[in-house]
Design a protein around this motif. Structure first.
Motif, short mmCIF file in Angstrom:
data_model
loop_
_atom_site.label_atom_id
_atom_site.label_comp_id
_atom_site.label_asym_id
_atom_site.label_seq_id
_atom_site.Cartn_x
_atom_site.Cartn_y
_atom_site.Cartn_z
N VAL A 1 0.87 -1.18 0.00
CA VAL A 1 0.00 0.00 0.00
C VAL A 1 0.90 1.23 0.00
N ASP A 2 0.80 2.03 -1.07
CA ASP A 2 1.61 3.25 -1.21
C ASP A 2 0.68 4.43 -1.01
N THR A 3 0.72 5.05 0.18
CA THR A 3 -0.22 6.12 0.51
C THR A 3 0.28 7.47 0.01
N VAL A 4 -0.66 8.37 -0.26
CA VAL A 4 -0.31 9.71 -0.73
C VAL A 4 0.18 10.56 0.43
N ASN A 5 1.01 11.53 0.11
CA ASN A 5 1.59 12.40 1.13
C ASN A 5 0.80 13.70 1.21
N THR A 6 -0.42 13.62 1.76
CA THR A 6 -1.26 14.80 1.93
C THR A 6 -1.72 14.89 3.38
N LYS A 7 -1.99 16.10 3.83
CA LYS A 7 -2.42 16.32 5.20
C LYS A 7 -3.77 15.64 5.45
N GLN A 8 -3.85 14.95 6.57
CA GLN A 8 -5.05 14.23 6.98
C GLN A 8 -5.50 13.22 5.92
N GLY A 9 -4.54 12.72 5.18
CA GLY A 9 -4.87 11.68 4.21
C GLY A 9 -4.67 10.31 4.81
N GLY A 10 -4.57 10.26 6.13
CA GLY A 10 -4.18 9.02 6.79
C GLY A 10 -5.32 8.13 7.20
N TYR A 11 -4.92 6.96 7.70
CA TYR A 11 -5.89 5.95 8.10
C TYR A 11 -5.26 5.04 9.14
N ASP A 12 -5.95 4.87 10.28
CA ASP A 12 -5.43 3.91 11.27
C ASP A 12 -6.54 3.00 11.79
N GLY A 13 -7.59 2.84 10.98
CA GLY A 13 -8.63 1.89 11.34
C GLY A 13 -8.24 0.48 10.90
N HIS A 14 -9.17 -0.43 11.04
CA HIS A 14 -8.92 -1.81 10.63
C HIS A 14 -8.97 -1.92 9.12
N ASP B 1 -1.91 -5.76 9.14
CA ASP B 1 -1.41 -5.25 10.42
C ASP B 1 -0.01 -5.79 10.64
N ARG B 2 0.95 -4.85 10.76
CA ARG B 2 2.34 -5.27 10.99
C ARG B 2 2.67 -5.34 12.47
N ASN B 3 1.66 -5.14 13.33
CA ASN B 3 1.81 -5.29 14.79
C ASN B 3 2.90 -4.39 15.37
N ARG B 4 2.96 -3.17 14.84
CA ARG B 4 3.94 -2.23 15.37
C ARG B 4 3.35 -1.52 16.58
N ILE B 5 4.14 -1.36 17.64
CA ILE B 5 3.65 -0.78 18.88
C ILE B 5 3.79 0.74 18.89
N MET B 6 4.90 1.27 18.41
CA MET B 6 5.18 2.69 18.52
C MET B 6 4.73 3.49 17.30
N SER B 7 4.22 2.84 16.28
CA SER B 7 3.83 3.56 15.08
C SER B 7 2.57 2.96 14.52
N LYS B 8 2.11 3.51 13.41
CA LYS B 8 0.88 3.05 12.79
C LYS B 8 1.16 2.56 11.37
N ASP B 9 0.31 1.67 10.88
CA ASP B 9 0.35 1.33 9.47
C ASP B 9 -0.28 2.46 8.67
N PHE B 10 0.04 2.53 7.39
CA PHE B 10 -0.58 3.47 6.47
C PHE B 10 -0.34 4.93 6.84
N LEU B 11 0.87 5.28 7.23
CA LEU B 11 1.18 6.68 7.48
C LEU B 11 1.23 7.42 6.15
N GLU B 12 0.86 8.70 6.16
CA GLU B 12 0.87 9.48 4.94
C GLU B 12 2.26 9.53 4.34
N GLY B 13 2.34 9.35 3.04
CA GLY B 13 3.62 9.34 2.34
C GLY B 13 4.45 8.11 2.58
N GLU B 14 3.86 7.07 3.14
CA GLU B 14 4.61 5.86 3.48
C GLU B 14 4.18 4.68 2.63
#
Length: 217
Positions: A142-155, A173-186
């Motif tokens: 998943v290649d997310t766009v780098n825009t403000k509030q373009g994020g998602y941290d739901g299921h 779900d990559r089971n990361r504790i300190m970060s989220k999946d699907f960060l903007e621009g990530e």
């Protein structure tokens, strides 16, 4: 059905699927018929039950079918009377008794009826059998766009659809504790083990409604 006919009501779809599964082909010729309208002609020209004796038929295409697609893929190919090129349009009726009202009503209700038929296809005779033996690993990025509030941290879940059926819903779900999946621009990559669906035809991504700033989907 007719009296004494013991065949299943869906026997034509079953027979059609078997012909293709056995390596056969089904051939169709798509034709179109034209009849020129005359000045001052009555609305009878729109009567779909009237035979156009003077109109000639023209071949538009020759179609060959050689395999059954997954229902989710085939759904996108279903006929819709409102799917017309810009040079054509459905005539507007003036009342429900107007012959033109038939096309108008079909345009309004086809979308809903096709959704209902899609559910029947998905679980009915045309749906390929789901594989429960062979497994494989899918790599899904998943290649997310780098825009403000373009994020998602739901299921998030993904389903792979192919020539042998479909996988179950696979959680992203990559089971990361300190970060989220699907960060903007990530770019997020997942390795998912599931049933082997054969030739991959489509991917269905299911997202929950929750969306937050700072994460993407």
């Amino acid at each position: 059905g007719r009296e004494g006919d013991t065949r299943h009501f869906n026997y034509l779809q079953t027979e059609f699927k078997k012909r293709l599964a056995d390596g056969g082909e089904v051939h169709y010729t798509l034709q179109i018929q034209f009849e020129p309208s005359a000045p001052g002609e009555s609305l009878e020209v729109y009567n779909i039950g009237r035979e156009w004796n003077s109109a000639s038929w023209h071949d538009v295409a020759h179609v060959t079918l050689f395999r059954i697609l997954h229902a989710d893929v085939a759904e996108q190919l279903l006929f819709n009377v409102a799917n017309l090129p810009e040079c054509m349009e459905l005539p507007e009726p003036i009342s429900f008794a107007d012959y033109r009202s038939i096309g108008y009503m079909r345009r309004e209700i086809y979308l809903g009826s096709q959704r209902a038929r899609g559910m029947t296809m998905r679980y009915g005779a045309l749906s390929p059998a789901r594989s429960t033996t062979a497994t494989m690993t899918y790599v899904f990025t998943v290649d997310t766009v780098n825009t403000k509030q373009g994020g998602y941290d739901g299921h998030a879940q993904v389903i792979f659809l192919g020539s042998r059926g479909e996988t179950g819903a696979l959680k992203l779900d990559r089971n990361r504790i300190m970060s989220k999946d699907f960060l903007e621009g990530e770019k997020s990559t997942f390795r998912l083990a599931a049933e082997d669906v054969g030739e991959l035809w489509a991917v269905r991504l299911n997202l929950a409604s929750k969306r937050t700033a700072g994460s993407s989907g």
